[in-house]
Design a protein around this motif. Structure first.
Motif, short mmCIF file in Angstrom:
data_model
loop_
_atom_site.label_atom_id
_atom_site.label_comp_id
_atom_site.label_asym_id
_atom_site.label_seq_id
_atom_site.Cartn_x
_atom_site.Cartn_y
_atom_site.Cartn_z
N THR A 290 28.87 33.03 41.61
CA THR A 290 29.40 32.33 42.69
C THR A 290 30.84 31.69 42.38
OG1 THR A 290 28.27 30.28 42.20
CG2 THR A 290 27.32 31.80 43.91
N GLU A 291 30.91 31.10 41.07
CA GLU A 291 32.18 30.80 40.53
C GLU A 291 33.10 31.79 40.53
OE1 GLU A 291 29.84 27.57 37.89
OE2 GLU A 291 30.76 28.98 36.77
N LEU A 292 32.78 33.37 40.00
CA LEU A 292 33.46 34.23 39.82
C LEU A 292 34.03 34.63 41.31
CD1 LEU A 292 35.14 36.43 38.29
CD2 LEU A 292 33.19 37.77 38.37
N LYS A 293 33.50 34.71 42.35
CA LYS A 293 33.75 34.86 43.79
C LYS A 293 34.67 33.77 44.26
CE LYS A 293 31.76 35.39 48.41
NZ LYS A 293 32.63 34.51 49.07
N ASP A 294 34.73 32.64 43.87
CA ASP A 294 35.87 31.47 44.27
C ASP A 294 36.89 31.93 43.47
OD1 ASP A 294 33.84 30.37 45.83
OD2 ASP A 294 33.46 28.80 44.31
N ILE A 295 36.76 32.24 42.16
CA ILE A 295 38.11 32.62 41.40
C ILE A 295 38.73 33.75 42.13
CG2 ILE A 295 38.83 33.62 39.04
CD1 ILE A 295 36.35 31.95 38.06
N PHE A 296 38.14 34.65 42.29
CA PHE A 296 38.68 35.93 42.80
C PHE A 296 39.70 35.54 44.10
CE2 PHE A 296 35.60 39.33 41.29
CZ PHE A 296 36.52 39.43 39.99
N GLU A 297 38.77 34.66 44.92
CA GLU A 297 39.41 34.20 46.39
C GLU A 297 40.82 33.47 46.08
OE1 GLU A 297 36.75 31.96 48.65
OE2 GLU A 297 35.37 33.67 49.00
N VAL A 298 40.63 32.61 45.01
CA VAL A 298 42.03 31.98 44.67
C VAL A 298 43.37 32.85 44.41
CG1 VAL A 298 42.90 30.27 43.11
CG2 VAL A 298 40.72 29.59 44.17
N PHE A 299 42.82 33.75 43.44
CA PHE A 299 43.61 34.80 43.07
C PHE A 299 44.17 35.81 43.97
CE2 PHE A 299 42.50 33.28 38.49
CZ PHE A 299 43.40 32.28 38.66
N ASN A 300 43.41 35.81 45.29
CA ASN A 300 43.52 36.97 46.12
C ASN A 300 43.22 38.41 45.69
OD1 ASN A 300 44.43 35.15 48.29
ND2 ASN A 300 46.44 35.12 47.40
N ILE A 301 42.23 38.34 44.92
CA ILE A 301 41.65 39.65 44.24
C ILE A 301 40.38 40.15 45.27
CG2 ILE A 301 40.44 40.48 42.43
CD1 ILE A 301 41.96 38.55 40.55
N ASP A 302 40.56 41.35 45.41
CA ASP A 302 39.59 42.14 46.14
C ASP A 302 39.13 43.31 45.29
OD1 ASP A 302 37.77 43.68 47.37
OD2 ASP A 302 39.03 43.94 49.33
N PRO A 303 37.81 43.16 44.37
CA PRO A 303 37.46 44.31 43.33
C PRO A 303 37.53 45.68 44.08
CG PRO A 303 36.21 42.46 43.29
CD PRO A 303 36.94 42.05 44.40
N SER A 304 37.17 45.73 45.35
CA SER A 304 37.05 47.16 45.92
C SER A 304 38.29 47.71 46.05
CB SER A 304 36.51 46.85 47.47
OG SER A 304 37.44 46.33 48.40
N LYS A 305 39.58 46.84 45.95
CA LYS A 305 40.82 47.62 46.05
C LYS A 305 41.44 48.10 44.67
CE LYS A 305 41.05 46.32 50.28
NZ LYS A 305 40.86 47.28 51.56
N PHE A 306 40.78 47.71 43.44
CA PHE A 306 41.11 48.10 42.37
C PHE A 306 40.71 49.56 41.92
CE2 PHE A 306 41.82 43.74 42.06
CZ PHE A 306 42.85 43.66 41.00
N HIS A 307 41.43 50.42 41.29
CA HIS A 307 41.05 51.83 40.52
C HIS A 307 40.23 51.59 39.46
CE1 HIS A 307 43.55 54.15 42.94
NE2 HIS A 307 44.67 53.46 42.72
#
Length: 447
Positions: A290-307
């Motif tokens: 859940t913390e990593l999810k929040d971190i991804f949101e703050v940094f505007n990171i969507d793992p599904s968009k990465f190669h």
């Protein structure tokens, strides 16, 4: 008081944008707040312990930059209203705590946590409607290291499968973590393969006849905490193996002592395990899903968009299913069948998930009533997939763990050629070396 997760994201964003102290001052000056209680919350969200003062924001920044590991994971933030008496005059959190670790101060009514009894399971956090408990979030000290370009590796639990989307692969999660600043990501399932072999060796040592039994110790700190704290008579029947998380940290640091290791997993208890005296040097920080999810949101990171970024480590099906109840038993049974075929008839297993089932199974073993030879316990319902810091349901988590396991080209750990090559770097040249007590000290602890 604001939602703790939203407050964490607000603080993290400010820290990243280098306006941290200004943001803390702004938050502390908001109306209708208890500054001392809020200071405890903010400190916990920053992964440190700083008391409120006129220089609170400055002291907080210094504490983050000079992070010191302490045993405290769960923090009591304010006095208790005592308005939730439930059973036998005890309030909800005291009844919920399986280790009787919560003590209410009679004068201040502040809930205190006995560090001698607490295993940092985090059950009190979810049981208290007044949010009087919070677990430390250790990402800001991690971010400080990442900003300094230090060698930091993320070690992710098997139960991460499916947590960030059903089509998000491990390679995409690796890419997202590297984007944040991690040098690389390793799958803890790869190290679970090593522990599977170690557990099979322990089974061979302990089990000679039908009356013998072995308690697995290689996954859940809550289960191990119960054995060490409430069922001490069973310690002699318990495998001395470390958990896959600890094995990951120890092996990585044996190869390169300069590396810092951050475990990413589904529960609060792993934060406590990483701070235990005998194994505290293996894992530097723990971050939850859940913390990593929040971190991804703050940094505007969507793992599904990465190669995808693929790994040189490759885990077996057995290592990958450790994240669900019964997974350890299946993996060890397969290893015993391969390594000790004459013992396989003696391999019968039983599993317990959740505090209640674990207590019952341990009591049964203590009373001499168990008929299983290999006992596996996990403190969360369904195993790690049911951890309190997961993002998806335990049913979905189990489904993704099974899928993740089936995708492996290696069925059992004994046949993992990539693992065997990796082990050579720590002077373990063959499966036979797992029987050499000196060579496998890296995988052991004193219970």
């Amino acid at each position: 008081m604001e939602n703790y997760r939203e407050l964490f994201k607000e603080i993290l964003k400010a820290y990243y944008e280098d306006v941290f102290e200004e943001k803390i001052e702004e938050i502390m000056n908001r109306e209708d707040i208890d500054k001392k209680s809020l200071a405890k919350v903010i400190s916990a969200l920053c992964g440190v312990e700083v008391k409120y003062s006129d220089s609170f924001s400055e002291d907080l920044k210094i504490a983050i930059e000079n992070y010191q590991k302490t045993k405290t994971v769960v923090v009591s933030t304010s006095s208790c209203t005592m308005n939730c008496v439930e059973i036998d005059g005890k309030i909800i959190c005291k009844n919920a705590c399986p280790f009787d670790a919560i003590i209410i101060d009679k004068e201040t009514r502040i809930p205190n946590i006995s560090m001698d009894e607490c295993v940092n399971c985090g059950i009190c956090i979810d049981s208290c409607d007044n949010k009087n408990f919070i677990d430390k979030v250790e990402f800001l000290p991690v971010l400080e290291m990442l900003k300094e370009n230090e060698k930091v590796i993320a070690a992710v639990a098997p139960s991460i499968a499916g947590q960030f989307g059903e089509n998000v692969s491990m390679g995409q999660i690796r890419a997202a973590l590297k984007y944040i600043g991690f040098k690389d990501m390793v799958e803890v399932a790869f190290f679970a393969d090593m522990l599977t072999i170690r557990e099979a060796v322990e089974f061979d040592r302990h089990i000679e006849k039908e009356e013998d039994f072995l308690l697995s110790s290689c996954c859940c700190p809550i289960w191990v905490g119960m054995i060490r704290g409430r069922f001490k008579e069973l310690v002699r029947y318990t495998s001395p193996s470390v958990s896959p998380m600890i094995a990951a940290g120890k092996v990585i640091k044996e190869i390169n002592p300069e590396i810092k290791v951050v475990f990413i997993g589904p529960c609060v208890a792993k934060k406590g395990e990483a701070k235990m005296d005998d194994i505290k040097d293996a894992i530097d920080y723990v971050v939850t899903f859940t913390e990593l999810k929040d971190i991804f949101e703050v940094f505007n990171i969507d793992p599904s968009k990465f190669h995808e970024e693929l790994s040189t480590q490759y885990s077996s099906k057995g290592g990958r299913i450790y994240g669900r109840i019964g997974g350890v038993s299946i993996a060890v049974e397969d290893a015993v069948k391969e390594m000790y075929p004459d013992k396989i008839e003696l391999f019968t297993s039983k599993q317990a998930s959740g505090i209640k089932e674990c207590k019952a199974m341990l009591q049964s073993a203590l009373d001499g009533k168990t008929k299983a030879r290999f006992l596996e316990g996990m403190g969360c319902d369904g195993g790690c997939v049911g951890g309190p810091k997961t993002i998806i349901s335990k049913e979905k988590g189990k489904e993704f763990i099974e899928k993740y396991g089936k995708e492996s080209k290696v069925n059992i750990s004994v046949n993992n050629k990539i693992m065997k090559k990796f082990l050579k770097s720590i002077d373990i040249d063959s499966i036979e070396d797992f029987k050499d007590d000196k060579k496998v000290e890296i995988f052991e602890r004193e219970l």
